[in-house]
Design an enzyme around this catalytic site. Structure first.
Site, PDB file in Angstrom:
ATOM      1  N   ARG A  27      17.445 -54.051   5.769  1.00 56.25           N
ATOM      2  CA  ARG A  27      18.623 -54.152   6.639  1.00 56.25           C
ATOM      3  C   ARG A  27      18.796 -55.591   7.119  1.00 56.25           C
ATOM      4  O   ARG A  27      17.847 -56.278   7.481  1.00 56.25           O
ATOM      5  CB  ARG A  27      18.461 -53.219   7.833  1.00 56.25           C
ATOM      6  CG  ARG A  27      19.614 -53.293   8.851  1.00 56.25           C
ATOM      7  CD  ARG A  27      19.243 -54.096  10.066  1.00 56.25           C
ATOM      8  NE  ARG A  27      20.278 -54.046  11.113  1.00 56.25           N
ATOM      9  CZ  ARG A  27      20.220 -54.720  12.244  1.00 56.25           C
ATOM     10  NH1 ARG A  27      19.181 -55.495  12.494  1.00 56.25           N
ATOM     11  NH2 ARG A  27      21.194 -54.630  13.136  1.00 56.25           N
ATOM     12  N   VAL A  28      20.018 -56.062   7.113  1.00 57.47           N
ATOM     13  CA  VAL A  28      20.346 -57.391   7.612  1.00 57.47           C
ATOM     14  C   VAL A  28      21.292 -57.241   8.793  1.00 57.47           C
ATOM     15  O   VAL A  28      22.355 -56.625   8.671  1.00 57.47           O
ATOM     16  CB  VAL A  28      21.006 -58.262   6.521  1.00 57.47           C
ATOM     17  CG1 VAL A  28      21.362 -59.631   7.083  1.00 57.47           C
ATOM     18  CG2 VAL A  28      20.074 -58.395   5.317  1.00 57.47           C
ATOM     19  N   GLY A  29      20.909 -57.776   9.934  1.00 55.03           N
ATOM     20  CA  GLY A  29      21.772 -57.741  11.099  1.00 55.03           C
ATOM     21  C   GLY A  29      22.664 -58.960  11.157  1.00 55.03           C
ATOM     22  O   GLY A  29      22.883 -59.648  10.155  1.00 55.03           O
ATOM     23  N   ASP A  30      23.182 -59.261  12.332  1.00 57.68           N
ATOM     24  CA  ASP A  30      24.104 -60.386  12.470  1.00 57.68           C
ATOM     25  C   ASP A  30      23.423 -61.729  12.547  1.00 57.68           C
ATOM     26  O   ASP A  30      24.024 -62.763  12.206  1.00 57.68           O
ATOM     27  CB  ASP A  30      24.957 -60.197  13.732  1.00 57.68           C
ATOM     28  CG  ASP A  30      24.109 -60.313  15.003  1.00 57.68           C
ATOM     29  OD1 ASP A  30      24.248 -61.313  15.722  1.00 57.68           O
ATOM     30  OD2 ASP A  30      23.308 -59.403  15.261  1.00 57.68           O
TER      31      ASP A  30
ATOM     32  N   THR B 215      24.282 -61.733  20.336  1.00 58.00           N
ATOM     33  CA  THR B 215      23.106 -60.880  20.471  1.00 58.00           C
ATOM     34  C   THR B 215      23.570 -59.463  20.761  1.00 58.00           C
ATOM     35  O   THR B 215      24.628 -59.256  21.358  1.00 58.00           O
ATOM     36  CB  THR B 215      22.177 -61.374  21.604  1.00 58.00           C
ATOM     37  OG1 THR B 215      21.126 -60.414  21.811  1.00 58.00           O
ATOM     38  CG2 THR B 215      22.913 -61.562  22.920  1.00 58.00           C
ATOM     39  N   GLY B 216      22.798 -58.480  20.332  1.00 53.66           N
ATOM     40  CA  GLY B 216      23.161 -57.093  20.581  1.00 53.66           C
ATOM     41  C   GLY B 216      23.164 -56.267  19.315  1.00 53.66           C
ATOM     42  O   GLY B 216      22.357 -56.493  18.412  1.00 53.66           O
TER      43      GLY B 216
ATOM     44  N   THR C 101      17.484 -59.941  19.343  1.00 51.08           N
ATOM     45  CA  THR C 101      17.645 -61.373  19.141  1.00 51.08           C
ATOM     46  C   THR C 101      17.254 -62.201  20.370  1.00 51.08           C
ATOM     47  O   THR C 101      17.453 -61.784  21.503  1.00 51.08           O
ATOM     48  CB  THR C 101      19.109 -61.747  18.786  1.00 51.08           C
ATOM     49  OG1 THR C 101      19.658 -60.780  17.910  1.00 51.08           O
ATOM     50  CG2 THR C 101      19.202 -63.112  18.147  1.00 51.08           C
TER      51      THR C 101
ATOM     52  N   GLY D 245      23.803 -55.512  15.931  1.00 50.18           N
ATOM     53  CA  GLY D 245      24.155 -56.412  14.850  1.00 50.18           C
ATOM     54  C   GLY D 245      25.287 -55.947  13.966  1.00 50.18           C
ATOM     55  O   GLY D 245      26.119 -56.753  13.521  1.00 50.18           O
TER      56      GLY D 245
END
Length: 266
Positions: free
Chosen positions: A179-182, A201-202, A151, A204
């Site tokens: 895939r969906v991260g944060d 950030t990081g 991110t 997810g």
């Protein structure tokens, strides 16, 4: 890893911007984050519009191949790029896109959703929306590097107390398609209201499981203590970071690993 901290407490409604280049990312890209912050600051000074400022800053990093966003996005397990991005404002608007393919600047497409009834679009729907809004598809080659930095993003405060956030990512190398991260998830990767603008950030999955941004906001201590508390919700070996600006002028960037970032407030 090296822990990064900075805090500033200045007068209310003094214009400011903070940008980050990804938790876990190498300090070698600091010049890219500096350039992004400077571009965002330029727009903020010219327009006093924090949404335009954070978008401009994020575009600089999307266009820099060294960052895991836009042109430098990492590859999913099918060898293609899928992007997530989000924008939100302190007057209650938000826009997020996920699993978007073949657009150079996903942040611009997310921003288009600010004035729509729908606040989040995925995959084919996000692509159709972008095309209807006049954006041109372009093959995004992406990066073969296995980024740990996930991110890029920016938060800005205007002289009238308005706050905006913008965040963009290429995800994590080798993650499954879809895939969906944060990053596009409200309350996990981003949150903004009249009191605060906050981005994570990081890793997810860890950020999402902890609803990190909203919980950091709710913790309600001074900003540095709140972010520190939120980061400690995850295991120490899970790299995460948060940046935020409060309407009272507090601005803070905090990470449990290296996180290139830049604050400008003059």
């Amino acid at each position: 890893g090296k822990e990064t901290r900075i805090k500033s407490n200045l007068s209310i409604f003094k214009m400011k911007i903070i940008c980050h280049g990804g938790a876990g990312h190498t300090p070698k890209v600091q010049d890219g984050v500096d350039k992004a912050a400077e571009e965002g600051w330029k727009i903020l000074k010219e327009t006093d519009n924090p949404t335009l400022a954070v978008t401009a800053a994020t575009i600089v990093m999307e266009d820099d191949f060294r960052f895991n966003a836009g042109t430098g996005s990492c590859l999913r397990d099918d060898g293609r790029v899928q992007n997530d991005a989000a924008v939100a404002t302190s007057d209650g608007r938000m826009g997020a896109i996920t699993n978007l393919q073949d657009f150079k600047n996903p942040i611009l497409i997310a921003r288009e959703l600010l004035d729509e009834f729908v606040v989040m679009l995925a995959g084919e729907g996000a692509t159709d929306f972008a095309l209807k809004k006049g954006f041109k598809q372009a093959k995004v080659k992406g990066s073969e590097k296995g980024w740990t930095g996930d991110t890029v993003g920016a938060v800005a405060l205007s002289s009238t107390g308005k706050i905006s956030v913008a965040s963009s990512t290429g995800g994590v190398r080798g993650r499954p398609v879809g895939r969906v991260g944060d990053t596009p998830l409200w309350g996990s990767g981003f949150y903004c209201d009249e009191h605060i603008g906050i981005l994570a950030t990081g890793v997810g999955e860890a950020i999402t499981e902890q609803l990190m941004c909203y919980r950091a906001y709710q913790h309600n201590e001074n900003l540095e203590k709140s972010l520190d508390w939120a980061i400690k919700l995850v295991r120490k070996d899970t790299g995460v970071g948060i940046i935020a600006i409060r309407s009272d002028g507090q601005v803070c960037g905090l990470s449990n690993t290296s996180m290139p970032f830049k604050i400008i407030e003059k």
